[in-house]
Design a protein around this motif. Sequence first.
Motif, PDB file in Angstrom:
ATOM      1  N   ASP A 138      31.180  41.247  42.362  1.00  0.00           N
ATOM      2  CA  ASP A 138      32.019  40.161  41.390  1.00  0.00           C
ATOM      3  C   ASP A 138      32.427  40.960  40.399  1.00  0.00           C
ATOM      4  O   ASP A 138      31.570  41.845  39.888  1.00  0.00           O
ATOM      5  CB  ASP A 138      31.159  38.984  40.906  1.00  0.00           C
ATOM      6  N   GLY A 139      33.522  40.636  39.769  1.00  0.00           N
ATOM      7  CA  GLY A 139      34.040  41.427  38.805  1.00  0.00           C
ATOM      8  C   GLY A 139      34.816  42.911  39.132  1.00  0.00           C
ATOM      9  O   GLY A 139      35.392  43.549  38.278  1.00  0.00           O
ATOM     10  N   GLY A 140      34.679  43.046  40.360  1.00  0.00           N
ATOM     11  CA  GLY A 140      35.408  44.317  40.767  1.00  0.00           C
ATOM     12  C   GLY A 140      36.913  44.127  40.583  1.00  0.00           C
ATOM     13  O   GLY A 140      37.601  43.011  40.526  1.00  0.00           O
ATOM     14  N   VAL A 141      37.811  45.423  40.645  1.00  0.00           N
ATOM     15  CA  VAL A 141      39.167  45.554  40.588  1.00  0.00           C
ATOM     16  C   VAL A 141      39.610  46.183  41.598  1.00  0.00           C
ATOM     17  O   VAL A 141      39.097  47.320  41.989  1.00  0.00           O
ATOM     18  CB  VAL A 141      39.299  46.127  39.252  1.00  0.00           C
ATOM     19  N   ILE A 142      40.893  45.844  42.252  1.00  0.00           N
ATOM     20  CA  ILE A 142      41.733  46.632  43.240  1.00  0.00           C
ATOM     21  C   ILE A 142      42.762  47.112  42.836  1.00  0.00           C
ATOM     22  O   ILE A 142      43.438  46.506  41.750  1.00  0.00           O
ATOM     23  CB  ILE A 142      41.986  45.470  44.332  1.00  0.00           C
ATOM     24  N   LYS A 143      43.066  48.358  42.938  1.00  0.00           N
ATOM     25  CA  LYS A 143      44.295  49.289  42.299  1.00  0.00           C
ATOM     26  C   LYS A 143      44.958  49.451  43.742  1.00  0.00           C
ATOM     27  O   LYS A 143      44.625  49.656  44.860  1.00  0.00           O
ATOM     28  CB  LYS A 143      43.983  50.399  41.875  1.00  0.00           C
ATOM     29  N   LEU A 144      46.216  48.848  43.413  1.00  0.00           N
ATOM     30  CA  LEU A 144      47.264  48.961  44.678  1.00  0.00           C
ATOM     31  C   LEU A 144      47.842  50.342  44.709  1.00  0.00           C
ATOM     32  O   LEU A 144      47.944  50.997  43.766  1.00  0.00           O
ATOM     33  CB  LEU A 144      48.524  47.986  44.244  1.00  0.00           C
ATOM     34  N   HIS A 145      48.183  50.605  45.929  1.00  0.00           N
ATOM     35  CA  HIS A 145      48.546  52.014  46.153  1.00  0.00           C
ATOM     36  C   HIS A 145      50.116  52.053  45.353  1.00  0.00           C
ATOM     37  O   HIS A 145      50.788  51.009  45.286  1.00  0.00           O
ATOM     38  CB  HIS A 145      48.925  52.104  47.785  1.00  0.00           C
ATOM     39  N   PRO A 146      50.534  53.144  44.917  1.00  0.00           N
ATOM     40  CA  PRO A 146      51.650  53.262  44.212  1.00  0.00           C
ATOM     41  C   PRO A 146      53.007  52.733  44.845  1.00  0.00           C
ATOM     42  O   PRO A 146      53.951  52.253  44.138  1.00  0.00           O
ATOM     43  CB  PRO A 146      51.774  54.603  43.789  1.00  0.00           C
ATOM     44  N   SER A 147      52.926  52.621  46.215  1.00  0.00           N
ATOM     45  CA  SER A 147      54.101  52.239  47.086  1.00  0.00           C
ATOM     46  C   SER A 147      54.126  50.529  46.725  1.00  0.00           C
ATOM     47  O   SER A 147      55.245  50.065  47.005  1.00  0.00           O
ATOM     48  CB  SER A 147      53.960  52.639  48.461  1.00  0.00           C
ATOM     49  N   LEU A 148      52.991  50.008  46.475  1.00  0.00           N
ATOM     50  CA  LEU A 148      53.012  48.608  46.179  1.00  0.00           C
ATOM     51  C   LEU A 148      53.421  48.171  44.786  1.00  0.00           C
ATOM     52  O   LEU A 148      53.721  47.020  44.501  1.00  0.00           O
ATOM     53  CB  LEU A 148      51.845  47.857  46.803  1.00  0.00           C
ATOM     54  N   CYS A 149      53.104  49.027  44.087  1.00  0.00           N
ATOM     55  CA  CYS A 149      53.094  48.756  42.367  1.00  0.00           C
ATOM     56  C   CYS A 149      54.759  48.713  42.432  1.00  0.00           C
ATOM     57  O   CYS A 149      55.436  49.056  42.896  1.00  0.00           O
ATOM     58  CB  CYS A 149      52.313  49.996  41.372  1.00  0.00           C
TER      59      CYS A 149
END
Length: 89
Positions: free
Chosen positions: A13-24
């Motif tokens: 809980d409290g984790g963070v997902i970083k999207l791939h630059p192609s989705l940003c």
Amino acid sequence: EAMLQKLVDMMPDGGVIKLHPSLCFNHDKRRKIELILTKIAAHSIQLCPDDAIIELEMLHEKKTLLGPLTSLKKYAEAFGSTFQDVELY
């Protein structure tokens, strides 16, 4: 949705997902991912801001990274963080 579910199941809980630059910066795709994440994670996992740079974050603080094999594994090892490979596809 299945890939996000697999990640969420492995994250605290409290984790963070970083999207791939192609989705940003693709607001439609980001919004779709946000809706799926809200549905499966009940706000316990968030998306990282698009402009966050994980490599710089690791210089400041050790991280535990999860995801498909990527060059981030090399940065994690170099900066004292950990990387766990997750087969998503």
